[in-house]
Design a protein around this motif. Sequence first.
Motif, mmCIF file in Angstrom:
data_model
loop_
_atom_site.group_PDB
_atom_site.id
_atom_site.type_symbol
_atom_site.label_atom_id
_atom_site.label_comp_id
_atom_site.label_asym_id
_atom_site.label_seq_id
_atom_site.Cartn_x
_atom_site.Cartn_y
_atom_site.Cartn_z
ATOM 1 N N PRO A 1 0.714 -1.253 0.031
ATOM 2 C CA PRO A 1 0.031 0.255 -0.021
ATOM 3 C C PRO A 1 0.937 1.232 -0.026
ATOM 4 C CG PRO A 1 -0.694 -1.710 1.836
ATOM 5 C CD PRO A 1 0.615 -2.240 1.259
ATOM 6 N N GLU A 2 2.275 1.307 0.743
ATOM 7 C CA GLU A 2 2.749 2.333 0.397
ATOM 8 C C GLU A 2 3.427 2.757 -0.878
ATOM 9 O OE1 GLU A 2 5.783 -1.141 1.952
ATOM 10 O OE2 GLU A 2 3.522 -0.397 2.353
ATOM 11 N N GLY A 3 3.404 1.892 -1.660
ATOM 12 C CA GLY A 3 4.155 2.034 -2.936
ATOM 13 C C GLY A 3 5.277 2.567 -3.381
ATOM 14 N N GLY A 4 5.545 3.499 -4.272
ATOM 15 C CA GLY A 4 6.788 3.985 -4.367
ATOM 16 C C GLY A 4 7.253 4.191 -5.987
ATOM 17 N N GLY A 5 8.274 4.578 -6.194
ATOM 18 C CA GLY A 5 8.584 4.907 -7.522
ATOM 19 C C GLY A 5 9.370 3.562 -8.237
ATOM 20 N N ILE A 6 9.037 3.616 -9.357
ATOM 21 C CA ILE A 6 9.460 2.335 -10.163
ATOM 22 C C ILE A 6 10.243 2.903 -11.544
ATOM 23 C CG2 ILE A 6 9.055 0.134 -11.325
ATOM 24 C CD1 ILE A 6 6.149 0.443 -9.716
ATOM 25 N N GLY B 1 -1.840 2.110 -13.134
ATOM 26 C CA GLY B 1 -2.872 3.070 -12.942
ATOM 27 C C GLY B 1 -4.301 2.521 -12.371
ATOM 28 N N GLU B 2 -4.567 1.252 -12.783
ATOM 29 C CA GLU B 2 -5.815 0.731 -12.541
ATOM 30 C C GLU B 2 -5.892 0.237 -11.038
ATOM 31 O OE1 GLU B 2 -6.128 -2.384 -15.494
ATOM 32 O OE2 GLU B 2 -6.046 -1.177 -17.037
ATOM 33 N N ARG B 3 -4.884 -0.195 -10.511
ATOM 34 C CA ARG B 3 -4.714 -1.072 -9.289
ATOM 35 C C ARG B 3 -3.943 -0.437 -8.250
ATOM 36 N NH1 ARG B 3 -4.408 -7.031 -11.979
ATOM 37 N NH2 ARG B 3 -6.329 -6.918 -13.152
ATOM 38 N N TYR B 4 -2.876 0.112 -8.476
ATOM 39 C CA TYR B 4 -1.925 0.573 -7.512
ATOM 40 C C TYR B 4 -1.574 2.114 -7.809
ATOM 41 C CZ TYR B 4 -1.581 -4.545 -7.756
ATOM 42 O OH TYR B 4 -1.960 -5.829 -7.794
ATOM 43 N N PRO B 5 -2.483 2.991 -7.012
ATOM 44 C CA PRO B 5 -2.181 4.294 -7.201
ATOM 45 C C PRO B 5 -0.956 4.649 -6.310
ATOM 46 C CG PRO B 5 -4.011 3.670 -5.854
ATOM 47 C CD PRO B 5 -3.629 2.345 -6.311
ATOM 48 N N ALA B 6 -0.479 4.124 -5.469
ATOM 49 C CA ALA B 6 0.833 4.526 -4.787
ATOM 50 C C ALA B 6 1.906 4.107 -5.538
ATOM 51 C CB ALA B 6 0.564 3.815 -3.480
ATOM 52 N N CYS B 7 1.981 3.439 -6.663
ATOM 53 C CA CYS B 7 2.940 3.013 -7.374
ATOM 54 C C CYS B 7 3.126 3.996 -8.629
ATOM 55 C CB CYS B 7 3.041 1.555 -7.726
ATOM 56 S SG CYS B 7 3.007 0.388 -6.173
ATOM 57 N N ARG B 8 4.181 4.219 -8.979
ATOM 58 C CA ARG B 8 4.242 5.002 -10.202
ATOM 59 C C ARG B 8 5.550 4.523 -11.011
ATOM 60 N NH1 ARG B 8 5.675 7.007 -6.017
ATOM 61 N NH2 ARG B 8 7.477 8.444 -5.581
ATOM 62 N N GLY C 1 11.602 0.080 -6.809
ATOM 63 C CA GLY C 1 11.121 -0.978 -7.446
ATOM 64 C C GLY C 1 11.936 -0.934 -8.966
ATOM 65 N N ILE C 2 12.459 -2.012 -9.269
ATOM 66 C CA ILE C 2 12.940 -1.782 -10.743
ATOM 67 C C ILE C 2 12.465 -3.139 -11.463
ATOM 68 C CG2 ILE C 2 15.008 -2.458 -12.247
ATOM 69 C CD1 ILE C 2 16.660 -1.037 -9.697
ATOM 70 N N TYR C 3 11.835 -2.699 -12.682
ATOM 71 C CA TYR C 3 11.309 -3.707 -13.671
ATOM 72 C C TYR C 3 12.399 -3.722 -14.866
ATOM 73 C CZ TYR C 3 8.613 -6.105 -17.200
ATOM 74 O OH TYR C 3 8.302 -6.830 -18.471
ATOM 75 N N VAL D 1 12.184 -3.984 -4.604
ATOM 76 C CA VAL D 1 11.678 -4.775 -5.386
ATOM 77 C C VAL D 1 12.125 -5.170 -6.793
ATOM 78 C CG1 VAL D 1 9.229 -5.729 -6.316
ATOM 79 C CG2 VAL D 1 9.600 -4.802 -4.106
ATOM 80 N N LEU D 2 12.676 -5.987 -7.187
ATOM 81 C CA LEU D 2 13.050 -6.310 -8.390
ATOM 82 C C LEU D 2 12.415 -7.450 -9.414
ATOM 83 C CD1 LEU D 2 15.518 -5.857 -10.407
ATOM 84 C CD2 LEU D 2 16.944 -7.541 -9.321
ATOM 85 N N VAL D 3 11.921 -6.914 -10.265
ATOM 86 C CA VAL D 3 10.830 -7.884 -11.214
ATOM 87 C C VAL D 3 11.652 -8.192 -12.485
ATOM 88 C CG1 VAL D 3 8.893 -8.360 -12.439
ATOM 89 C CG2 VAL D 3 9.001 -7.317 -9.999
ATOM 90 N N LEU D 4 12.034 -9.273 -12.693
ATOM 91 C CA LEU D 4 12.819 -9.856 -14.152
ATOM 92 C C LEU D 4 12.040 -10.191 -14.973
ATOM 93 C CD1 LEU D 4 15.931 -10.806 -12.070
ATOM 94 C CD2 LEU D 4 15.865 -8.790 -12.867
ATOM 95 N N HIS D 5 11.916 -9.735 -16.222
ATOM 96 C CA HIS D 5 11.263 -10.456 -17.185
ATOM 97 C C HIS D 5 12.017 -11.756 -17.939
ATOM 98 C CE1 HIS D 5 8.305 -10.320 -20.424
ATOM 99 N NE2 HIS D 5 9.474 -10.763 -21.311
ATOM 100 N N GLU D 6 11.183 -12.912 -17.911
ATOM 101 C CA GLU D 6 11.813 -14.067 -18.341
ATOM 102 C C GLU D 6 12.770 -14.539 -17.783
ATOM 103 O OE1 GLU D 6 12.052 -13.591 -22.871
ATOM 104 O OE2 GLU D 6 9.877 -13.540 -22.912
ATOM 105 N N LEU D 7 13.087 -14.519 -16.621
ATOM 106 C CA LEU D 7 14.127 -15.016 -15.616
ATOM 107 C C LEU D 7 13.739 -15.889 -14.721
ATOM 108 C CD1 LEU D 7 17.271 -15.280 -15.394
ATOM 109 C CD2 LEU D 7 17.134 -13.311 -13.896
ATOM 110 N N THR D 8 14.211 -17.283 -14.457
ATOM 111 C CA THR D 8 13.780 -18.078 -13.670
ATOM 112 C C THR D 8 14.641 -18.249 -12.509
ATOM 113 O OG1 THR D 8 13.080 -19.444 -15.483
ATOM 114 C CG2 THR D 8 12.557 -20.153 -13.141
#
Length: 178
Positions: free
Chosen positions: A81-86, A110-117, A147-149, A171-178
């Motif tokens: 809920p505190e969100g943050g910059g990404i 924008g639809e679900r996480y207004p505290a995240c940008r 966060g970093i995507y 929070v680090l989300v990596l695309h197509e990495l297992t």
Amino acid sequence: PGAPEETAAKIRGAARSHDALILSAEDDAGIAAACRAFAEKGPVVTLATDIADAGRLGYVGPDNRRAGRVAGDLMGRFLGPEGGGIQMIAGILAMRGQAERADGVRAVLGERYPACRLVEVVESLEDNRRAGDLVRAALRRRDGLRGIYLCTVGSREIVAALEAAGRRDFVLVLHELT
């Protein structure tokens, strides 16, 4: 990637000696024109990222907008809920799939996480070292970055940059990495 004129020239050259073309390339007008010309001779299939108006027979790969939405949803859930910059690090946004992932992230935040940008979308130009440098620079500039995507190469360098900064609250989300 990054040299669309060279890619288009290679496609035109391949048309002289090949019966079909399967490619992953930038969404560029010159590349699309070369693909359309090739398609008059034989089938063209785009792989992993599509090319608009390429005259292709088909596209084989993920729904990149949906992949971006999944990444954005994970990011929003993990940041809470505190969100943050990404920060999003793409390889080359001219690769249509990477731009579509950015669209997906923006939409779900924008639809679900207004505290995240999504505060920044940057290009690593498919360079591992540059990806790490982009994170180091962002950490110096942005206090609220949480966060970093990453949807390209450079995961090790990004983790090293976070560790060097003593940042374990990321929070680090990596695309197509297992």
